[in-house]
Design a protein around this motif. Structure first.
Motif, mmCIF file in Angstrom:
data_model
loop_
_atom_site.group_PDB
_atom_site.id
_atom_site.type_symbol
_atom_site.label_atom_id
_atom_site.label_comp_id
_atom_site.label_asym_id
_atom_site.label_seq_id
_atom_site.Cartn_x
_atom_site.Cartn_y
_atom_site.Cartn_z
ATOM 1 N N PRO A 1 0.895 -1.248 -0.016
ATOM 2 C CA PRO A 1 0.185 -0.055 -0.135
ATOM 3 C C PRO A 1 1.047 1.180 0.057
ATOM 4 O O PRO A 1 0.263 2.330 -0.312
ATOM 5 N N ARG A 2 2.003 1.111 0.372
ATOM 6 C CA ARG A 2 2.963 2.379 0.607
ATOM 7 C C ARG A 2 4.015 2.599 -0.488
ATOM 8 O O ARG A 2 4.319 3.637 -0.717
ATOM 9 N N THR A 3 4.396 1.458 -1.133
ATOM 10 C CA THR A 3 5.569 1.600 -1.932
ATOM 11 C C THR A 3 5.536 0.356 -3.073
ATOM 12 O O THR A 3 4.775 -0.642 -2.987
ATOM 13 N N ARG A 4 6.412 0.469 -3.917
ATOM 14 C CA ARG A 4 6.637 -0.412 -5.054
ATOM 15 C C ARG A 4 8.192 -0.800 -4.825
ATOM 16 O O ARG A 4 9.166 -0.011 -4.870
ATOM 17 N N LEU A 5 8.715 -2.134 -4.602
ATOM 18 C CA LEU A 5 9.984 -2.391 -4.402
ATOM 19 C C LEU A 5 10.533 -3.505 -5.592
ATOM 20 O O LEU A 5 9.750 -4.243 -5.912
ATOM 21 N N PRO A 6 11.530 -2.917 -6.354
ATOM 22 C CA PRO A 6 12.132 -4.015 -7.336
ATOM 23 C C PRO A 6 12.334 -5.462 -6.628
ATOM 24 O O PRO A 6 13.075 -5.278 -5.406
ATOM 25 N N LEU A 7 12.108 -6.446 -7.361
ATOM 26 C CA LEU A 7 12.508 -7.881 -6.779
ATOM 27 C C LEU A 7 14.030 -8.267 -7.216
ATOM 28 O O LEU A 7 14.290 -8.326 -8.151
ATOM 29 N N GLY A 8 14.665 -8.634 -6.213
ATOM 30 C CA GLY A 8 16.094 -8.724 -6.233
ATOM 31 C C GLY A 8 16.469 -10.082 -6.436
ATOM 32 O O GLY A 8 17.756 -10.450 -6.805
ATOM 33 N N GLY A 9 15.710 -11.134 -6.060
ATOM 34 C CA GLY A 9 15.836 -12.347 -6.285
ATOM 35 C C GLY A 9 14.727 -13.376 -6.167
ATOM 36 O O GLY A 9 13.727 -12.865 -5.690
ATOM 37 N N LEU A 10 15.167 -14.507 -6.762
ATOM 38 C CA LEU A 10 14.105 -15.695 -6.714
ATOM 39 C C LEU A 10 14.675 -16.813 -6.254
ATOM 40 O O LEU A 10 15.602 -17.468 -7.061
ATOM 41 N N ASN A 11 14.207 -17.579 -5.217
ATOM 42 C CA ASN A 11 14.729 -18.631 -4.875
ATOM 43 C C ASN A 11 16.251 -18.937 -5.037
ATOM 44 O O ASN A 11 16.550 -19.875 -5.439
ATOM 45 N N GLN A 12 17.065 -17.830 -4.310
ATOM 46 C CA GLN A 12 18.349 -17.823 -4.475
ATOM 47 C C GLN A 12 19.076 -17.911 -3.221
ATOM 48 O O GLN A 12 18.756 -17.411 -2.305
ATOM 49 N N TYR A 13 20.336 -18.612 -3.216
ATOM 50 C CA TYR A 13 21.114 -18.667 -2.031
ATOM 51 C C TYR A 13 21.783 -17.397 -1.766
ATOM 52 O O TYR A 13 22.279 -17.085 -0.514
ATOM 53 N N ALA A 14 21.656 -16.299 -2.460
ATOM 54 C CA ALA A 14 22.313 -15.176 -2.288
ATOM 55 C C ALA A 14 21.609 -13.922 -2.909
ATOM 56 O O ALA A 14 21.302 -14.033 -4.003
ATOM 57 N N LEU A 15 21.430 -12.783 -2.096
ATOM 58 C CA LEU A 15 20.596 -11.696 -2.612
ATOM 59 C C LEU A 15 21.322 -10.557 -2.624
ATOM 60 O O LEU A 15 22.519 -10.423 -1.908
ATOM 61 N N PRO A 16 21.267 -9.523 -3.625
ATOM 62 C CA PRO A 16 21.861 -8.502 -3.615
ATOM 63 C C PRO A 16 21.701 -7.568 -2.283
ATOM 64 O O PRO A 16 20.712 -7.574 -1.929
ATOM 65 N N VAL A 17 22.818 -6.724 -2.082
ATOM 66 C CA VAL A 17 22.813 -6.313 -1.018
ATOM 67 C C VAL A 17 21.567 -4.884 -0.994
ATOM 68 O O VAL A 17 21.454 -4.412 -2.138
ATOM 69 N N GLY A 18 20.753 -4.967 0.044
ATOM 70 C CA GLY A 18 19.658 -3.913 0.395
ATOM 71 C C GLY A 18 18.451 -4.284 -0.525
ATOM 72 O O GLY A 18 17.555 -3.508 -0.778
ATOM 73 N N SER A 19 18.393 -5.344 -0.960
ATOM 74 C CA SER A 19 17.186 -5.932 -1.660
ATOM 75 C C SER A 19 16.137 -6.853 -0.958
ATOM 76 O O SER A 19 16.373 -7.239 0.127
ATOM 77 N N VAL A 20 14.875 -7.274 -1.588
ATOM 78 C CA VAL A 20 14.051 -8.057 -1.337
ATOM 79 C C VAL A 20 14.009 -9.297 -2.244
ATOM 80 O O VAL A 20 14.209 -8.860 -3.389
ATOM 81 N N GLY A 21 14.130 -10.490 -1.710
ATOM 82 C CA GLY A 21 14.041 -11.639 -2.545
ATOM 83 C C GLY A 21 12.785 -12.497 -2.236
ATOM 84 O O GLY A 21 12.183 -12.619 -1.077
ATOM 85 N N ALA A 22 12.159 -13.293 -3.207
ATOM 86 C CA ALA A 22 11.116 -14.352 -2.974
ATOM 87 C C ALA A 22 11.451 -15.600 -3.001
ATOM 88 O O ALA A 22 12.226 -15.944 -3.762
ATOM 89 N N PHE A 23 10.928 -16.244 -2.063
ATOM 90 C CA PHE A 23 11.203 -17.787 -1.992
ATOM 91 C C PHE A 23 9.656 -18.417 -1.922
ATOM 92 O O PHE A 23 8.670 -18.037 -1.217
ATOM 93 N N THR A 24 9.472 -19.260 -2.792
ATOM 94 C CA THR A 24 8.233 -19.916 -3.087
ATOM 95 C C THR A 24 8.444 -21.567 -2.609
ATOM 96 O O THR A 24 9.444 -21.918 -2.231
ATOM 97 N N SER A 25 7.317 -22.299 -2.885
ATOM 98 C CA SER A 25 7.287 -23.657 -2.473
ATOM 99 C C SER A 25 8.674 -24.230 -3.502
ATOM 100 O O SER A 25 9.041 -25.549 -2.950
ATOM 101 N N ASP A 26 9.045 -23.909 -4.486
ATOM 102 C CA ASP A 26 9.882 -24.472 -5.204
ATOM 103 C C ASP A 26 11.124 -24.669 -4.400
ATOM 104 O O ASP A 26 12.279 -25.178 -4.666
ATOM 105 N N TRP A 27 11.491 -23.547 -3.504
ATOM 106 C CA TRP A 27 12.929 -23.382 -2.760
ATOM 107 C C TRP A 27 13.044 -24.719 -1.932
ATOM 108 O O TRP A 27 14.213 -25.341 -1.828
ATOM 109 N N GLY A 28 12.014 -25.315 -1.186
ATOM 110 C CA GLY A 28 12.137 -26.360 -0.445
ATOM 111 C C GLY A 28 12.151 -25.892 1.325
ATOM 112 O O GLY A 28 11.841 -24.996 1.392
ATOM 113 N N SER A 29 12.918 -26.831 1.810
ATOM 114 C CA SER A 29 12.947 -26.569 3.496
ATOM 115 C C SER A 29 14.055 -26.199 3.766
ATOM 116 O O SER A 29 14.241 -25.823 5.164
#
Length: 394
Positions: free
Chosen positions: A159-187
């Motif tokens: 509701p307040r902002t739009r953030l660029p997605l910095g990662g998807l199911n990755q073992y390392a995210l860029p500094v300062g970012s937001v990454g998404a983890f889905t059921s494909d990632w595992g446990s």
């Protein structure tokens, strides 16, 4: 399509050929190289044959590993080879679990599984100048193999902002970012995704982290430390570090959040049916400049014909007799000698495996399981993050 090495490869007259399935040949031959004779094992795949195809082998989770033969048998493949480099160890981050996740992008059956980690976070030998972790080899829905690069695009809307997605199911995210983890990632734990920096894999883990779970378009859970355990289908866990963590920390339970993502190809006009990471070594029939011509090792690689209709999967033998291997530059020359116009390096060393109906693996005609055709340099198959499977309806 030939069943033996094309002109330009010295094979010492020791080529051995067998038919694995319609459109799939297996052969091996010896290569006199700079550090001694090595043996190459090859699956030669004719993508013109409608009964034959290739796809991504993986354990069903991005953050998991399995032997190539197990992956191939589980998927019903007649052959296969190990794939991308992966997060194999975490000695620089005590107490942090190595995820086993691959470095580069991955696509399975046309669906994006993961994005590429930052260049400074990769595992594996040095890449040629100008190459990034976004490099992929894959096959499109047009049944043509090709090299390309896949960039992650995505956004987190609140509701307040739009953030660029910095990662998807990755073992390392860029500094300062937001990454998404889905059921494909595992446990596997998501803590590793907030360790290191874009240029230094061994840098300390971030002390400013936050994650939220989103289900049905609303925040349902919030925590300051990335968690572990399976991500339920229909749920997305957003992990932030530094500025990304600060943005996620402003969200409350019940807030609306929308996340979307896609992998965008730099050159391909046809979507990939499957793709996995590594790095190119041959383009337009010419080795890339700056390839290592000194360090020799057991290698795995793939070559593509000019029309994209022939795919060569190559794995060197890791037995003591042949363990001297090839340099990356020699791999490129070998692929060119086999008739490839494009070449791609995959993980090597203890990971190098080729199997047939069936880490090169292949299945003998009539057999129920694949066989490891090379000798892995560690003496046994190493569990790997993913691979290329060869399938036949014959």
């Amino acid at each position: 399509m030939g069943a033996a090495p094309a002109g330009g490869v010295e094979a010492d007259g020791k080529t051995v050929t067998s038919r694995i399935a319609p459109g799939v040949q297996y052969w091996h031959f010896d290569i006199p190289a700079s550090h001694g004779t090595t043996r190459a094992h090859v699956l030669d795949i004719d993508l013109n044959d409608p009964r034959t195809g290739v796809g991504l082998l993986y354990p069903g989770e991005v953050g998991a590993r399995s032997a190539v033969s197990t992956l191939a048998d589980g998927a019903g493949a007649v052959g296969g080879i190990n794939g991308d480099f992966f997060n194999i160890s975490e000695g620089q981050h005590p107490g942090v679990e190595a995820t086993g996740a691959p470095v580069g992008p991955a696509v399975a059956q046309g669906r994006a599984l993961k994005g590429a980690v930052p260049d400074g976070q990769r595992f594996g030998p040095a890449m040629p100048p100008g190459v990034t972790t976004q490099a992929v080899l894959g096959v499109g829905f047009d049944r043509r193999a090709r090299l390309d690069s896949l960039r992650l695009e995505g956004e987190v809307r609140t509701p307040r902002t739009r953030l660029p997605l910095g990662g998807l199911n990755q073992y390392a995210l860029p500094v300062g970012s937001v990454g998404a983890f889905t059921s494909d990632w595992g446990s596997t734990s998501r803590v590793r995704s907030t360790c290191g920096t874009d240029t230094n894999r061994g840098a300390p883990c971030s002390t400013d982290t936050h994650e939220v779970a989103v289900r049905g378009g609303r925040v349902v859970q919030s925590a300051d430390t990335p968690g572990s355990g399976p991500v339920a289908a229909g749920t997305t866990v957003l992990v932030g570090r530094e500025a990304g963590a600060q943005a996620l920390r402003k969200l409350s339970i019940g807030d609306r959040v929308h996340e979307w993502h896609r992998l965008v190809a730099a050159r391909s006009h046809v979507p990939f049916r499957f793709a996995l990471g590594g790095f190119p070594v041959l383009r337009g029939g010419a080795p890339l400049p700056g390839l290592d011509s000194v360090t020799s090792a057991v290698r795995t690689a793939a070559g593509i014909s000019a029309d994209g209709r022939r795919l060569l999967l190559l794995s060197l033998d890791g037995s003591p007799e042949f363990r001297t291997g090839l340099t990356i530059a020699e791999v490129a020359r070998t692929l060119k000698g086999l008739g490839a116009q494009e070449g791609f390096s995959l993980d090597g060393g203890g990971s190098s495996t080729l199997v047939s109906s069936a880490t090169l693996v292949a299945r003998a005609p009539g057999a129920e399981a694949v066989t490891v055709r090379n000798h892995p340099s560690g003496g046994a198959e190493r569990p790997v993050a993913n691979g290329i499977g060869v399938f036949s309806r014959g």
